[in-house]
Design an enzyme around this catalytic site. Structure first.
Site, short mmCIF file in Angstrom:
data_model
loop_
_atom_site.label_atom_id
_atom_site.label_comp_id
_atom_site.label_asym_id
_atom_site.label_seq_id
_atom_site.Cartn_x
_atom_site.Cartn_y
_atom_site.Cartn_z
N HIS A 87 -25.04 0.60 -9.71
CA HIS A 87 -25.25 0.85 -8.27
C HIS A 87 -26.11 -0.24 -7.64
CE1 HIS A 87 -25.82 4.29 -5.12
NE2 HIS A 87 -25.96 3.11 -4.54
N PHE A 138 -25.05 -5.93 -2.83
CA PHE A 138 -25.27 -7.38 -2.75
C PHE A 138 -24.95 -7.94 -1.36
CE2 PHE A 138 -25.07 -8.45 -7.61
CZ PHE A 138 -26.33 -7.88 -7.75
N ARG A 139 -24.53 -7.07 -0.44
CA ARG A 139 -24.54 -7.35 1.01
C ARG A 139 -23.57 -8.40 1.53
NH1 ARG A 139 -26.95 -2.64 1.99
NH2 ARG A 139 -29.22 -2.63 1.75
N ASP A 163 -20.24 5.18 -1.02
CA ASP A 163 -21.71 5.15 -1.07
C ASP A 163 -22.32 4.67 0.24
OD1 ASP A 163 -24.25 5.38 -2.49
OD2 ASP A 163 -24.33 3.22 -2.14
N HIS A 206 -21.81 9.80 -3.04
CA HIS A 206 -23.07 9.82 -2.32
C HIS A 206 -23.04 11.17 -1.59
CE1 HIS A 206 -25.96 7.93 0.76
NE2 HIS A 206 -25.61 9.08 1.31
N HIS A 240 -27.54 8.56 -7.22
CA HIS A 240 -28.94 8.79 -6.83
C HIS A 240 -29.34 10.25 -6.55
CE1 HIS A 240 -26.97 8.46 -2.95
NE2 HIS A 240 -26.94 7.15 -2.96
N ASP A 280 -29.81 1.37 -7.28
CA ASP A 280 -29.52 1.42 -5.84
C ASP A 280 -30.23 0.26 -5.14
OD1 ASP A 280 -28.52 2.13 -3.38
OD2 ASP A 280 -29.63 4.01 -3.22
N HIS A 314 -33.21 -5.62 2.24
CA HIS A 314 -33.20 -5.81 3.69
C HIS A 314 -34.16 -6.95 4.03
CE1 HIS A 314 -30.83 -2.25 4.63
NE2 HIS A 314 -31.57 -1.55 3.80
N GLY A 326 -33.41 2.01 2.26
CA GLY A 326 -33.15 1.26 1.05
C GLY A 326 -34.32 0.42 0.58
ZN LIG Z 1 -26.36 2.88 -2.52
#
Ligand SMILES: [Zn+2]
Length: 436
Positions: free
Chosen positions: A60, A63-64, A152, A179, A232, A305, A309, A324
């Site tokens: 989980h 990597f955006r 998720d 999720h 999670h 997770d 940011h 996050g």
């Molecule tokens: Zn997540």
């Protein structure tokens, strides 16, 4: 292919013993291991009695990229994974574009192959844009190599959508990762509903949002026979539900994050967005139940997770900052320091929850799950003897939004290998790479 001889490492033997071991890596595999190996190799590494483990697996991570490259990229995220001792990670599909069709999936796989220093498995979404009620073409996504399916970041709000998704996933023998979050029960909460939220004057979110949807999903999982995996977990009741479901032979597994194991909402003493994540930190009782569930096998694995940011985003109040925290560079040392070192968890169980269970649940065939001849040379070396203080400026991740800054830990990664290739070496790297 080159060969590497790792001298003077320690490895886990049986339940909780550490023994000395040398390893030879050749052609991407573990070629030999013995207490004292004497042989030729292109590189010789003195492990200085650090602990050598099969590379960790994290099911989980965010990597955006593409879409949010100011937060993280595949290159920085995978470097952070290597620095955390992880050699295989599963990337979430909540990108821009969302990974909800075969063309986007294939593009993601190509980007992952091009930019990553560790192995990345790519999730595909359950439904278009993570929110549509119509289920994606899961058979086509499975055929194209999606590791599993998940929305998720968003709960699947409609029971019928989940029912159809589970039927489709079951048919192609893929895991459905959930999720769990019922939007109608969030009530604009930005942290767990409880005394801390009250004291800070922040709106609280009830854990019913998680537990009620989890109960729904378990019934649908039972009806469809799908392998249902819960992301999670955060609440005591969620652990109880999963324990009961397993007793009734429902095909369910679950993960928990390091922050839900080590933090609770009583530790949120000011409006600090680095303590804001979804699901939120719950009470001390919830946290104790998560640790107990991880120890007794109700919870199968730890997943970070990892959710980077920018500093600017996380400088805001919890009211407006995004959810996050990062985690992939701090997960192993935190769990070692707080669970294994004090004797709460054995080394054997740590290896299960940070490596073997993930490989088993998701059917990985290209990841090392033990140190044995013929296994892929996916390895990580950890210094468990010297203390280290976590610093915001040391991360390989673009994100420094960790709630663990300034925590003192043991277990810093010294080196990481993927298929026998060294992909990370700690700062004092000369010492680790010196030819003996
Ligand atoms: Zn997540």
């Amino acid at each position: 292919m080159t060969s590497t001889l790792i001298k003077h490492a320690r490895v886990v033997m049986g339940e909780n013993k550490l023994v000395k071991c040398d390893l030879l890596l050749k052609d991407g595999l573990i070629a030999e291991l013995a207490e004292d190996l004497v042989c030729e190799a292109d590189h010789i590494v003195d492990a200085k009695m650090a602990l050598l483990l099969p590379g960790l697996i994290d099911v989980h991570v965010h990597f955006r990229e593409p879409g949010f490259a100011d937060k993280e990229t595949i290159a920085t995220g995978s470097s952070a994974a290597a620095r955390g001792g992880f050699t295989t990670v599963f990337a979430m599909p909540n990108l821009n574009p969302v990974v909800d069709n075969v063309a986007v999936l294939q593009n993601m796989q190509a980007l992952n192959r091009r930019d990553a220093v560790v192995k990345i498995k790519q999730y595909a979404a359950i439904s278009a844009g993570l929110t549509a009620n119509k289920v994606d073409d899961l058979p086509a996504l499975a055929k194209a190599g999606a590791i599993a399916f998940t929305n998720d970041g968003k709960g699947v709000q409609t029971a019928d959508t989940m029912y159809q998704a589970m039927q489709a996933a079951a048919k192609v023998h893929k895991v459905l990762v959930a999720h769990v979050e019922d939007d109608s029960l969030i009530h604009a909460g930005v942290m767990n509903a409880g005394p801390s939220a009250k004291a800070l004057g922040l709106p609280g979110a009830s854990k019913l949002s998680e537990t009620s949807q989890l109960a729904r999903d378990l019934m649908i999982a039972k009806a469809t026979g799908v392998h249902y995996h819960v992301a999670h977990l955060s609440a005591l009741e969620s652990v109880e539900l999963i324990r009961i479901a397993k007793q009734h032979s429902i095909n369910v597994t679950a993960e928990v994050s390091p922050h839900h194991l080590l933090l609770d909402d009583s530790m949120i003493v000011k409006d600090d967005a680095n303590m804001k994540m979804n699901p939120p930190l719950r009470s001390a009782d919830d946290r104790a139940a998560l640790i107990a569930g991880l120890l007794d096998g109700t919870i199968d694995m730890v997943a970070t997770d990892h959710a980077p940011h920018t500093d600017r985003e996380k400088a805001q109040s919890m009211l407006t900052a995004p959810n996050g925290v990062t985690g992939i560079e701090t997960s192993f040392p935190l769990l070692y320091t707080h669970l294994v070192k004090p004797g709460i968890m054995t080394w054997h169980r740590l290896l299960e929850v940070m490596n073997q269970k993930a490989a088993e649940v998701f059917g990985l065939t290209d990841a090392a799950t033990k140190l044995a001849v013929g296994q892929p040379a996916d390895l990580a070396l950890f210094d468990i003897d010297h203390a280290h203080t976590i610093r915001a400026d040391e991360f390989a991740s673009k994100g420094s939004n960790s709630p663990f800054i300034n925590w003192t830990i043991f277990g810093q990664t010294q080196a990481t290998w993927v298929n026998g290739k060294q992909v990370y070496a700690a700062e004092r790297s000369e010492a680790w790479q010196n030819v003996i």
